[in-house]
Motif scaffolding. Structure first.
Motif, PDB file in Angstrom:
ATOM      1  N   ILE A 531     -12.724   5.268  15.964  1.00 56.72           N
ATOM      2  CA  ILE A 531     -12.064   4.793  15.022  1.00 56.72           C
ATOM      3  C   ILE A 531     -12.362   3.480  14.800  1.00 56.72           C
ATOM      4  CG2 ILE A 531      -9.875   4.218  14.041  1.00 56.72           C
ATOM      5  CD1 ILE A 531      -8.690   6.632  15.396  1.00 56.72           C
ATOM      6  N   ASP A 532     -12.633   2.793  13.651  1.00 48.13           N
ATOM      7  CA  ASP A 532     -12.791   1.366  13.416  1.00 48.13           C
ATOM      8  C   ASP A 532     -11.433   0.491  13.015  1.00 48.13           C
ATOM      9  OD1 ASP A 532     -15.747   1.048  13.405  1.00 48.13           O
ATOM     10  OD2 ASP A 532     -15.598   2.628  11.695  1.00 48.13           O
ATOM     11  N   ILE A 533     -10.477   1.181  12.163  1.00 46.60           N
ATOM     12  CA  ILE A 533      -9.476   0.903  11.855  1.00 46.60           C
ATOM     13  C   ILE A 533      -8.273   1.757  11.675  1.00 46.60           C
ATOM     14  CG2 ILE A 533      -8.175  -0.468   9.783  1.00 46.60           C
ATOM     15  CD1 ILE A 533     -11.023  -1.458   8.767  1.00 46.60           C
ATOM     16  N   GLY A 534      -7.001   1.112  12.526  1.00 45.43           N
ATOM     17  CA  GLY A 534      -6.101   2.099  12.388  1.00 45.43           C
ATOM     18  C   GLY A 534      -5.204   1.965  10.990  1.00 45.43           C
ATOM     19  N   LEU A 535      -4.754   3.193  10.513  1.00 47.03           N
ATOM     20  CA  LEU A 535      -3.631   2.810   9.636  1.00 47.03           C
ATOM     21  C   LEU A 535      -2.421   3.363   9.792  1.00 47.03           C
ATOM     22  CD1 LEU A 535      -5.926   4.681   6.656  1.00 47.03           C
ATOM     23  CD2 LEU A 535      -5.802   2.354   6.945  1.00 47.03           C
ATOM     24  N   ASP A 536      -1.375   2.521   9.709  1.00 42.40           N
ATOM     25  CA  ASP A 536       0.006   2.734  10.119  1.00 42.40           C
ATOM     26  C   ASP A 536       0.852   3.380   8.766  1.00 42.40           C
ATOM     27  OD1 ASP A 536       1.944   2.787  11.827  1.00 42.40           O
ATOM     28  OD2 ASP A 536       2.672   0.512  11.292  1.00 42.40           O
ATOM     29  N   PRO A 537       1.513   4.514   8.991  1.00 43.02           N
ATOM     30  CA  PRO A 537       2.326   5.068   8.129  1.00 43.02           C
ATOM     31  C   PRO A 537       3.472   4.201   7.770  1.00 43.02           C
ATOM     32  CG  PRO A 537       2.708   6.090  10.045  1.00 43.02           C
ATOM     33  CD  PRO A 537       1.530   5.237  10.305  1.00 43.02           C
ATOM     34  N   PHE A 538       3.944   4.670   6.496  1.00 32.39           N
ATOM     35  CA  PHE A 538       5.202   3.952   5.923  1.00 32.39           C
ATOM     36  C   PHE A 538       5.841   4.977   5.083  1.00 32.39           C
ATOM     37  CE2 PHE A 538       1.766   3.690   3.169  1.00 32.39           C
ATOM     38  CZ  PHE A 538       2.193   4.476   1.982  1.00 32.39           C
ATOM     39  N   VAL A 554      -8.561  -1.312  18.537  1.00 33.58           N
ATOM     40  CA  VAL A 554      -8.545  -0.764  17.362  1.00 33.58           C
ATOM     41  C   VAL A 554      -7.558  -1.774  16.638  1.00 33.58           C
ATOM     42  CG1 VAL A 554      -8.150   1.083  15.723  1.00 33.58           C
ATOM     43  CG2 VAL A 554      -9.209   1.278  17.746  1.00 33.58           C
ATOM     44  N   PRO A 555      -7.917  -2.422  15.534  1.00 33.91           N
ATOM     45  CA  PRO A 555      -6.793  -3.051  14.721  1.00 33.91           C
ATOM     46  C   PRO A 555      -6.241  -2.001  13.925  1.00 33.91           C
ATOM     47  CG  PRO A 555      -9.015  -3.482  13.835  1.00 33.91           C
ATOM     48  CD  PRO A 555      -9.196  -2.870  15.235  1.00 33.91           C
ATOM     49  N   LEU A 606     -12.395  -8.675  16.656  1.00 29.03           N
ATOM     50  CA  LEU A 606     -11.181  -8.071  16.748  1.00 29.03           C
ATOM     51  C   LEU A 606     -11.354  -7.025  17.691  1.00 29.03           C
ATOM     52  CD1 LEU A 606      -9.518  -7.345  13.204  1.00 29.03           C
ATOM     53  CD2 LEU A 606      -8.742  -8.952  15.255  1.00 29.03           C
ATOM     54  N   ARG A 607     -12.413  -6.236  17.822  1.00 27.42           N
ATOM     55  CA  ARG A 607     -12.535  -5.180  19.149  1.00 27.42           C
ATOM     56  C   ARG A 607     -12.760  -5.879  20.243  1.00 27.42           C
ATOM     57  NH1 ARG A 607     -12.728   0.289  17.183  1.00 27.42           N
ATOM     58  NH2 ARG A 607     -13.311   1.749  18.860  1.00 27.42           N
ATOM     59  N   GLY A 608     -13.340  -6.795  20.460  1.00 21.96           N
ATOM     60  CA  GLY A 608     -13.492  -7.411  21.755  1.00 21.96           C
ATOM     61  C   GLY A 608     -12.342  -8.274  22.332  1.00 21.96           C
ATOM     62  N   SER A 609     -11.398  -8.416  21.381  1.00 23.86           N
ATOM     63  CA  SER A 609     -10.166  -9.336  21.687  1.00 23.86           C
ATOM     64  C   SER A 609      -8.768  -8.903  21.706  1.00 23.86           C
ATOM     65  CB  SER A 609     -10.280 -10.305  20.540  1.00 23.86           C
ATOM     66  OG  SER A 609     -10.022 -10.247  19.448  1.00 23.86           O
ATOM     67  N   ILE A 610      -8.579  -7.886  21.043  1.00 23.31           N
ATOM     68  CA  ILE A 610      -7.142  -7.242  20.948  1.00 23.31           C
ATOM     69  C   ILE A 610      -6.564  -6.712  22.144  1.00 23.31           C
ATOM     70  CG2 ILE A 610      -5.938  -5.264  20.148  1.00 23.31           C
ATOM     71  CD1 ILE A 610      -7.423  -5.346  17.369  1.00 23.31           C
ATOM     72  N   ARG A 611      -7.213  -6.265  23.157  1.00 19.33           N
ATOM     73  CA  ARG A 611      -6.764  -5.799  24.281  1.00 19.33           C
ATOM     74  C   ARG A 611      -6.055  -6.966  25.128  1.00 19.33           C
ATOM     75  NH1 ARG A 611      -9.050  -1.523  28.827  1.00 19.33           N
ATOM     76  NH2 ARG A 611      -8.425  -0.074  27.265  1.00 19.33           N
ATOM     77  N   GLU A 612      -7.227  -7.903  25.310  1.00 18.38           N
ATOM     78  CA  GLU A 612      -6.605  -9.155  25.699  1.00 18.38           C
ATOM     79  C   GLU A 612      -5.412  -9.924  25.201  1.00 18.38           C
ATOM     80  OE1 GLU A 612      -8.525 -13.426  27.809  1.00 18.38           O
ATOM     81  OE2 GLU A 612      -9.859 -11.943  26.546  1.00 18.38           O
TER      82      GLU A 612
END
Length: 645
Positions: A531-538, A554-555, A606-612
């Motif tokens: 997955i490149d981009i996660g989609l949050d439901p609403f 994953v953002p 984003l892929r390389g920084s989000i976990r941190e």
């Protein structure tokens, strides 16, 4: 030679004696104790059984009745001994095997119970009670395909029992065979148009299909026929999925629940039994049905582990139906652990009072397995709700609800809660990632040459409105794909249904990949590499799924809603330092997602920084979060509270 000739004579004599004895044991008079028992004349049944056993200590019917009487009195060991004795005397005693199975079930020995029911069925394959009870045991073990088999067989024996059709529907729901489940519900209602459980199951089917409005309608029909508080809780839970239902409507419905099921509570004065001492070690009780491999465990486990034992003593009240390895971890993290599954409310209340709990914390709200009626009788001085349910409970015996200023902004939210809102400055969640989580992988679009969106949320959240917006995004990003994963997709029928929903908005089937539950957690997390981009439901955001996606780099794009359930994503992003991923409208959600999909450099960064970012945020500072929580506990304990908000 002589010995050989005598042996057959002895065998014949022994056979005659056995036959005579059997005739004596099973003569019509021997059924008197059972007839008395079945007519409710228990004392007479016991007396008659005793008389039978005086003349024949091996009378199987009398032994069986003694077993039934012992079972009624809760004397499980004694009951099992009588049933075993009856079976020894009469090896093909179907009913004795059945009741022995019931006894083992009450002991918690499910495998032995299953063995007994199977033996009863080996004697009489059409013994309906055994098929029904076997199905119940398989339900407790999560063996849903076996449940389906049991109730299908039971229906072959008696197709005119609406309960059997409804039970089959319930099993089919849990295997994802929703159309079959719906058909079973309709058969139950054909037999009895006022059969409440069938309407409840239809509600559950609609909920899993993302049709929350229809689910609420069926739950209301069930409630009208059977005013059951858990059905009303299901209505409240599903109202959070419906975008056209306002927070005020949910609030009023919650108050109605309180009026119907918990109209009287103890006064403040009656509940203040423990002394308020400044340096006193507080007794904190956590009550939940989800002390197991459930989303709640990711947020409560770090708190249990980091509580300062000099100041806090931790009690856990586990209303857990099926325990697992996570249950054991949580048990190890508590000072005292009490299993309350199947325990009557009055006994749970007595236990909490006996433990002299200072603050009792509800971790379920109106979700499945809740014990809100325990809180209704105020067994603890102070009562709080947190996690597990994204709204007010309406229960006036609950004093506080833990949240934050993003999930529940000051002002309007305070007016629409029966609890007083306590807003935690750095967020109301503290996440513990899976220890076996794999390393973050590069964004898949770099190698594949196209963007893959994804959501691993409960499909109850993926309504027609959500599908429509996600389809618009897919249509705006050339060659993009969507990966959906949920336990409901274990069945082909559910996959086809969602593919058709997307096809209705112009998305061809080969652009949608749909997966069911994976057996291992690390395999589930490793799937984020696709997955490149996660989609949050609403309007009902993800929580654990959002944290998992972020942990795997994953953002996740989320939309700010008008209530807690639709603002959790914004809370997570803001406290992680990713507020640029929060949209405030349908149009902004689409534009933000499409823009990010066309910015490979940003995705790579984003892929390389989000976990941190997540790791260094307040959302994973377990020690500080728990310290803050303890400060809140101490303050509300010392300063008192008011149950009138």
């Amino acid at each position: 030679m002589g010995m050989g000739k005598k042996t057959p004579k002895k065998n014949k004599l022994a056979k005659k004696l056995r036959n005579r004895r059997n005739k004596m044991v099973f003569k019509p008079e021997s059924s008197i104790p059972l007839r008395l028992y079945n007519s409710g004349r228990m004392q007479e049944a016991e007396t008659a059984s005793a008389e039978e056993l005086k003349s024949n200590p091996d009378n199987p019917t009398a032994l069986y009745v003694y077993g039934l009487l012992s079972l009624r009195q809760g004397q499980l060991l004694r009951a099992s001994e009588f049933f075993i004795h009856a079976i020894d005397v009469k090896p093909k005693f179907t009913e004795a095997y059945f009741e022995l199975g019931n006894t083992y079930h009450l002991f918690g020995q499910r495998e032995k119970s299953i063995e007994c029911f199977k033996k009863a069925l080996a004697i009489n394959k059409n013994y309906l009670r055994a098929w029904n009870k076997l199905g119940i045991i398989f339900y407790e073990l999560g063996r849903h395909e076996d449940i389906v088999t049991c109730f299908k067989r039971a229906i072959e024996i008696n197709s005119l029992d609406p309960n059997l059709h409804s039970n089959l529907a319930y099993a089919l729901i849990n295997t994802g065979r929703l159309q079959e489940a719906e058909n079973s519900c309709k058969k139950a209602l054909d037999l009895n148009k006022d059969y409440a459980p069938a309407y409840r199951n239809l509600g559950a089917i609609c909920e899993k299909m993302g049709a929350a409005n229809d689910a609420v309608s069926f739950y209301r029909q069930s409630l009208a026929l059977d005013p059951e508080h858990n059905t009303h809780s299901s209505i409240l839970f599903d109202l959070n999925y419906v975008p056209t239902v306002s927070q005020e409507e949910i609030y009023l419905e919650s108050l109605r629940w309180n009026e119907l099921y918990a109209p009287t509570t103890l006064t403040d004065e009656q509940s203040l039994e423990n002394d308020r001492e400044e340096g006193r070690r507080l007794k904190i009780g956590y009550l939940s049905p989800d002390f197991c491999d459930h989303s709640v465990s990711y947020f409560i486990e770090p708190v249990l582990r980091y509580h300062n034992r000099e100041n806090i003593k931790v009690y856990c009240y586990a209303n857990v139906e099926k325990t697992d390895v996570v249950t054991q971890r949580l048990r190890d993290a508590a000072d005292e652990w009490h299993d309350i599954w199947g325990m009557e409310d009055t006994k749970v209340i007595d236990l909490i009072k006996e433990n002299e709990i200072d603050i009792l914390v509800d971790l379920a709200g109106h979700s499945k397995g809740n014990r809100l009626l325990v809180f209704a009788q105020r067994p603890a001085k102070v009562q709080i709700t947190w996690l597990g349910y994204p709204n007010t409970t309406g229960l006036k015996a609950l004093d506080y609800r833990l949240t934050d200023a993003i999930a529940d902004p000051p002002g309007e939210a305070d007016k629409l809660h029966s609890e007083k809102l306590i807003r935690m400055k750095n967020g109301f969640l503290c996440y513990q990632p899976e220890a076996t989580a794999p390393e973050v992988r590069p964004a898949p679009c770099i190698k594949k040459g196209y963007i893959t969106f994804g959501s691993f949320n409960n499909m109850s959240k993926i309504s027609t409105e959500v599908v429509r917006l996600w389809a618009e995004i897919l249509n705006s990003v050339t060659n993009s794909r969507l990966l959906l994963k949920s336990s409901i997709f274990a069945n082909l029928e559910s996959k086809v249904r969602y593919i058709k929903m997307f096809e209705a908005y112009g998305i061809v089937a080969n652009r949608i990949e749909i997966l069911g539950r994976l057996p291992k957690k690390e395999a589930h997390l490793d799937l984020y590499r696709k997955i490149d981009i996660g989609l949050d439901p609403f309007p009902y955001n993800g929580t654990t799924t959002t944290f998992e996606a972020l942990w795997m780099g994953v953002p996740v794009v989320t939309m700010l809603g008008d209530r807690h359930s639709g603002r959790v994503g914004a809370s997570i992003m803001n406290h992680t330092g990713l507020k640029e991923l929060v949209a405030e409208s349908w149009v902004e959600y689409k534009n933000l997602t499409v823009s990010l999909a066309h910015n490979i450099d940003k995705l790579t960064e984003l892929r390389g920084s989000i976990r941190e970012k997540l790791q260094q945020s307040s959302l994973m500072d377990s020690q500080q979060f728990t310290k803050t929580l303890e400060g809140i506990y101490k303050e509300i304990y010392l300063n008192g509270f008011s149950s009138k908000k």
